[in-house]
Scaffold this motif. Structure first.
Motif, short mmCIF file in Angstrom:
data_model
loop_
_atom_site.label_atom_id
_atom_site.label_comp_id
_atom_site.label_asym_id
_atom_site.label_seq_id
_atom_site.Cartn_x
_atom_site.Cartn_y
_atom_site.Cartn_z
N UNK A 154 0.86 -1.17 0.00
CA UNK A 154 0.00 0.00 0.00
C UNK A 154 0.90 1.23 0.00
N UNK A 155 1.01 1.86 -1.15
CA UNK A 155 1.84 3.07 -1.28
C UNK A 155 0.93 4.28 -1.06
N UNK A 156 1.31 5.12 -0.11
CA UNK A 156 0.52 6.29 0.25
C UNK A 156 1.32 7.53 -0.14
N UNK A 157 0.81 8.27 -1.11
CA UNK A 157 1.42 9.54 -1.51
C UNK A 157 0.87 10.64 -0.61
N UNK A 158 1.76 11.32 0.13
CA UNK A 158 1.30 12.28 1.11
C UNK A 158 2.34 13.39 1.27
N UNK A 159 2.19 14.19 2.33
CA UNK A 159 3.10 15.31 2.58
C UNK A 159 3.70 15.17 3.97
N UNK A 160 4.47 16.18 4.37
CA UNK A 160 5.19 16.12 5.65
C UNK A 160 4.30 16.41 6.86
N UNK A 161 3.04 16.83 6.64
CA UNK A 161 2.16 17.16 7.76
C UNK A 161 1.40 15.94 8.29
N UNK A 162 1.42 14.84 7.56
CA UNK A 162 0.58 13.70 7.94
C UNK A 162 0.96 13.14 9.30
N UNK A 163 2.25 13.04 9.59
CA UNK A 163 2.67 12.43 10.86
C UNK A 163 2.25 13.29 12.04
N UNK A 164 2.25 14.61 11.87
CA UNK A 164 1.81 15.49 12.94
C UNK A 164 0.31 15.34 13.18
N UNK A 165 -0.45 15.22 12.11
CA UNK A 165 -1.90 15.12 12.24
C UNK A 165 -2.31 13.77 12.81
N UNK A 166 -1.77 12.69 12.27
CA UNK A 166 -2.15 11.36 12.75
C UNK A 166 -1.45 10.99 14.05
N UNK A 167 -0.46 11.78 14.47
CA UNK A 167 0.20 11.63 15.76
C UNK A 167 0.87 10.27 15.92
#
Length: 316
Positions: free
Chosen positions: A110-123
């Motif tokens: 499962x390849x997820x194309x995203x940005x650098x803010x995802x880890x902050x949001x999903x914690x």
């Protein structure tokens, strides 16, 4: 108490079938209570896990149906930009999912194309290395972050090169993300990503797609982190209004909040309480009533004996 126990034992000895039925009913009732407590505890723990997977004060805006992703009313990056512009205190991130084979195996990642803010949001927590950063997004770097489960499964480490179809990507981090999904719809939409998940910059060309020249501009989900200082319900209402009444209204989307996630589990808990709890109460009542009637029958059978003993001067 000794006399009571002796009386019960006499009833069990003289009428084993009736006594066995009462104790069986009581055993079933107690077992049902134990199962009820265990299931409710498990569902409560699952509720905490689901909320943790989504993130505290996080709203998930999910696209429904893969067939609508190329439509004009589908979620796109411009909708995320509009939310970020009108809700500047909130953090906004987008994802798009792909199923891609890797070199040397037929299994899909499962390849997820995203940005650098995802880890902050999903914690999520980093296990090793780093997550995607601003430079990865701007320079379209072929860097990747893998889940801890995927790292353990295939023994991939930070610094390794992996192949997505025929293109190499460098692993720069391992994140404690992914996991199973309780609901298939949420899994397909990107809320819960599974075990074999890999994150790449959303600006990197999708080399793994057959049609690279005209990739679909649609995305699978937008995640919105609401600060604790803001009113959560009011912010969600504002976001709904922006997406529904903008110049590019969105259709066929679902809104996921921590409350909506555990709503289904609460309904299941109520159903279990009603069914298993009713079974437990009925069995306990049946067993207690049967045992009580057995004791009353024993006394009635001894009425003549007791009367004769009292007439002859026996004590109480």
């Amino acid at each position: 108490m000794l006399l009571l126990i002796k009386d019960i034992w006499d009833g069990v000895r003289t009428q084993p079938g009736r006594a066995g039925l009462s104790f069986l009913a009581i055993s079933i009732g107690v077992s049902a209570l134990i199962v009820l407590i265990a299931m409710l505890g498990g569902l409560q723990e699952r509720s905490r896990q689901i909320v943790k997977e989504l993130g505290v004060n996080v709203v998930g805006i999910l696209q429904k149906g893969a067939s609508d992703k190329n439509a004009d009313a589908a979620l796109k990056e411009r909708h995320a930009s509009m939310l970020a512009l009108n809700l500047p205190d909130c953090s906004v991130s987008t994802i798009r999912r792909y199923s891609v084979p890797t070199l040397g195996t037929q299994e899909l990642l499962t390849v997820v194309a995203t940005d650098n803010s995802l880890i902050k949001i999903r914690q999520w927590q980093m296990h090793d290395g780093r997550f995607l950063d601003y430079r990865d997004i701007e320079d379209r770097e072929r860097n990747a972050v893998i889940s801890k489960s995927l790292s353990s499964l295939w023994n991939w480490k930070v610094g390794n090169l992996i192949m997505l179809r025929n293109m190499p990507f460098k692993i720069v981090g391992i994140v404690e993300a992914g996991g199973g999904a309780l609901d298939a719809e949420l899994s397909e939409s990107g809320l819960m990503l599974g075990d074999r998940v890999l994150f790449v910059p959303k600006t990197a060309p999708p080399y793994w797609e057959i049609d690279q020249k005209n990739p679909s501009p649609a995305i699978d989900a937008i995640f919105l982190l609401v600060p604790a200082s803001m009113n959560f319900a009011h912010t969600v209402t504002s976001a709904r209004r922006l997406l529904l009444h903008s110049d590019y209204p969105v259709k066929n989307i679902s809104w996921v909040t921590p409350e909506s996630l555990i709503e289904g589990i609460k309904k299941l808990q109520n159903t279990i309480r009603l069914t298993v709890g009713s079974i437990a109460v009925l069995c306990l009542i049946l067993g207690g009533t049967t045992l009580m009637s057995l004791m009353i029958a024993n006394v009635r059978d001894r009425v003549i004996e007791i009367g004769l003993r009292r007439a002859m001067g026996a004590s109480r």
